[in-house]
Design a protein around this motif. Structure first.
Motif, short mmCIF file in Angstrom:
data_model
loop_
_atom_site.label_atom_id
_atom_site.label_comp_id
_atom_site.label_asym_id
_atom_site.label_seq_id
_atom_site.Cartn_x
_atom_site.Cartn_y
_atom_site.Cartn_z
N ALA A 198 -3.69 2.31 -3.47
CA ALA A 198 -3.75 2.92 -2.50
C ALA A 198 -2.75 4.37 -3.00
O ALA A 198 -1.48 4.38 -4.10
CB ALA A 198 -2.70 2.48 -0.99
N PHE A 199 -2.81 5.81 -2.53
CA PHE A 199 -1.73 6.91 -2.57
C PHE A 199 -0.95 5.81 -1.50
O PHE A 199 0.37 6.07 -2.31
CB PHE A 199 -2.25 7.86 -1.37
N CYS A 200 -1.06 6.36 -0.12
CA CYS A 200 0.50 6.32 1.10
C CYS A 200 -0.49 5.64 2.31
O CYS A 200 -1.56 6.13 3.10
CB CYS A 200 1.50 7.28 1.34
N ALA A 201 -0.11 4.38 2.72
CA ALA A 201 -0.59 3.83 4.16
C ALA A 201 0.33 4.33 5.50
O ALA A 201 0.07 3.67 5.84
CB ALA A 201 -1.04 2.80 3.93
N GLY A 202 1.39 5.36 4.87
CA GLY A 202 1.96 5.62 6.50
C GLY A 202 2.95 4.96 6.05
O GLY A 202 3.70 4.17 5.20
N LEU B 135 0.53 -0.94 0.21
CA LEU B 135 0.20 -0.07 0.00
C LEU B 135 0.92 1.78 -0.16
O LEU B 135 0.46 2.48 0.54
CB LEU B 135 -1.05 -0.20 0.92
N ASN B 136 2.16 1.18 -0.79
CA ASN B 136 2.47 2.25 -1.08
C ASN B 136 3.24 2.77 0.50
O ASN B 136 3.45 3.96 1.07
CB ASN B 136 2.35 3.46 -1.46
N ALA B 137 3.28 2.24 1.58
CA ALA B 137 3.84 1.91 3.02
C ALA B 137 5.42 2.55 2.23
O ALA B 137 6.49 2.56 1.87
CB ALA B 137 3.72 1.36 3.77
N ALA C 241 -2.26 7.88 8.64
CA ALA C 241 -0.98 8.51 8.52
C ALA C 241 0.11 9.24 8.31
O ALA C 241 -0.53 10.48 7.57
CB ALA C 241 -0.83 7.44 9.50
N GLY C 242 1.48 8.88 7.58
CA GLY C 242 2.16 8.82 7.16
C GLY C 242 1.87 8.87 5.61
O GLY C 242 2.23 10.69 5.19
N GLY C 243 1.10 8.92 4.68
CA GLY C 243 0.13 8.88 3.82
C GLY C 243 -0.53 10.96 3.39
O GLY C 243 -1.09 11.82 3.30
N LEU C 244 -1.49 10.87 4.83
CA LEU C 244 -1.72 12.15 5.17
C LEU C 244 -1.08 13.12 5.93
O LEU C 244 -1.18 14.26 5.15
CB LEU C 244 -3.18 12.23 6.69
N GLU C 245 -0.32 12.84 6.21
CA GLU C 245 1.08 13.94 6.26
C GLU C 245 1.50 14.36 5.03
O GLU C 245 2.14 15.82 4.87
CB GLU C 245 1.95 13.40 7.48
N LEU C 246 1.99 13.44 3.82
CA LEU C 246 2.00 13.70 2.39
C LEU C 246 1.26 15.27 2.26
O LEU C 246 1.57 15.99 1.93
CB LEU C 246 2.68 12.66 1.94
N VAL C 247 -0.15 14.19 2.23
CA VAL C 247 -1.54 15.11 1.69
C VAL C 247 -0.83 16.81 1.85
O VAL C 247 -1.67 17.47 1.73
CB VAL C 247 -2.44 14.63 1.99
N ASN D 46 -4.53 4.27 16.28
CA ASN D 46 -4.88 3.12 16.11
C ASN D 46 -3.71 2.05 16.83
O ASN D 46 -4.39 1.13 17.20
CB ASN D 46 -5.97 2.83 14.60
N TYR D 47 -2.76 3.04 16.84
CA TYR D 47 -1.66 1.44 17.04
C TYR D 47 -1.39 2.55 17.98
O TYR D 47 0.39 1.40 18.58
CB TYR D 47 -0.87 0.96 15.72
N ALA D 48 -1.61 3.33 18.82
CA ALA D 48 -0.52 4.35 19.59
C ALA D 48 0.73 4.35 19.24
O ALA D 48 1.75 4.78 19.83
CB ALA D 48 -0.79 3.30 21.05
N LEU D 49 0.82 5.16 18.14
CA LEU D 49 1.56 5.63 17.50
C LEU D 49 1.54 7.39 17.82
O LEU D 49 0.19 8.16 17.34
CB LEU D 49 1.64 5.17 16.28
N PHE D 50 2.67 8.30 17.90
CA PHE D 50 2.33 9.63 17.25
C PHE D 50 2.84 9.99 16.37
O PHE D 50 3.68 9.53 15.49
CB PHE D 50 3.04 10.33 19.10
N PRO D 51 2.27 11.12 15.58
CA PRO D 51 3.02 11.49 14.34
C PRO D 51 3.84 12.28 14.59
O PRO D 51 4.05 12.29 15.25
CB PRO D 51 1.47 12.44 14.28
N GLY D 52 4.78 12.38 13.52
CA GLY D 52 5.89 12.92 13.43
C GLY D 52 5.98 14.00 12.26
O GLY D 52 7.02 14.92 11.87
N GLY D 53 5.93 13.72 11.04
CA GLY D 53 5.81 14.71 10.00
C GLY D 53 4.76 15.50 9.58
O GLY D 53 4.14 16.20 8.86
N GLY D 54 4.38 16.59 10.56
CA GLY D 54 3.68 18.01 10.73
C GLY D 54 2.18 17.55 10.93
O GLY D 54 1.16 19.19 10.13
N ALA D 55 0.95 16.02 11.69
CA ALA D 55 -0.25 16.64 10.70
C ALA D 55 -0.40 17.29 12.35
O ALA D 55 -1.54 18.47 12.17
CB ALA D 55 -0.26 14.57 11.92
N THR D 56 -0.16 17.48 13.37
CA THR D 56 -1.31 18.23 14.60
C THR D 56 -0.72 20.11 14.42
O THR D 56 -1.11 20.34 15.27
CB THR D 56 0.02 18.13 16.02
N VAL D 57 0.08 19.62 13.24
CA VAL D 57 0.16 21.34 13.36
C VAL D 57 -0.48 21.08 11.96
O VAL D 57 -0.75 22.09 12.35
CB VAL D 57 2.07 21.26 12.60
#
Length: 257
Positions: free
Chosen positions: A58-62, A23-25, A107-113, A133-144
């Motif tokens: 898929a575009f990207c599954a993170g 899924l282009n992860a 996830a990271g795919g959304l952060e690329l978008v 869903n997996y107790a992961l914290f974003p690092g590609g800018g999602a929270t900003v």
């Protein structure tokens, strides 16, 4: 198999994530390849627009979680740092960066978008954050970037729930620019990108810079900055060419100067 495919035509550089079986992860090598491709496009005057899409469904599954599980905390930090640097590079790139979401983007795919300037989505595509869903914290800018794109409350719902939403709902939220029927999706994106590539590279770069910078500036400061850029732009060759083309009733030939 190459993880990233590059195709260039009529001023448009297509970057195609090519790990359809996963899924282009994102792997470390794929992030490095994307970074190198965008840095190269930034230096290449023949590239006027960059389009990012995925092969398969898929575009990207993170991030590739199977790959992530093999890494320790230090290596994980380096990987997240590289993704963050990639999204910052996309955002700062003077060329328009277009997301062509052909399927799943989470996830990271959304952060690329979120780092792209324009977002086209196939009608059947879905987007979500999914980190929770997996107790992961974003690092590609999602929270900003996500709250700046869709508002804080909507961003909290998306991030806390981990749910994926259809493209139509993301358009209503303001992230997706245009939802396109699945049939002819890539052709529709290609047509829009080619039209964009005929615009003045200089004016698009300055518009992107002003729009990005204005978000965190008080309105009076942002307006003063706009006037400074506008005055500077009055002396550009592209502006003179645009006015001449209008007067002579012909298509303009912009050089980005």
């Amino acid at each position: 198999m190459e993880e990233l495919l590059l195709e260039q035509s009529e001023g448009v550089l297509w970057l195609k994530l090519n790990r359809p079986q996963a899924l282009n992860a994102l792997t470390a090598s794929l992030v490095d390849a994307l970074t190198a491709a965008i840095e190269g496009a930034q230096r290449d005057p023949e590239v006027r627009v960059i389009v990012l899409t995925g092969e398969g469904r898929a575009f990207c599954a993170g991030a590739d979680l199977k790959d992530s599980a093999k890494r320790g905390p230090d290596a994980g930090f380096a990987f997240v740092k590289a993704i963050g640097a990639l999204t910052e590079l996309m955002e700062a790139c003077t060329k328009p960066v277009v997301a062509a979401i052909n399927g799943i983007a989470v996830a990271g795919g959304l952060e690329l978008v979120l780092a792209c300037d324009l977002v086209f989505a196939a009608e059947s595509s879905v987007l979500g954050d999914a980190h929770s869903n997996y107790a992961l914290f974003p690092g590609g800018g999602a929270t900003v970037r996500l709250p700046r794109k869709i508002g804080v409350n909507n961003a909290k719902h998306v991030m806390f729930s981990g749910e994926s939403l259809p493209a139509s709902e993301w358009k209503a939220l303001g992230l997706v620019s245009r939802v396109v029927p699945n049939a002819g999706f890539i052709d529709a994106v290609a047509m829009s990108a080619k039209k964009l590539a005929t615009k003045s590279p200089l004016v698009l770069a300055r518009m992107k810079q002003a729009l990005n910078d204005s978000i965190d500036q008080p309105a009076p400061i942002a307006l003063r900055y706009e006037r400074v850029l506008s005055n500077l732009h009055n002396f550009s060759a592209d502006r003179a060419e645009g006015l001449a083309a209008f007067k002579e009733k012909r298509a303009p030939q912009f050089q980005g100067k």
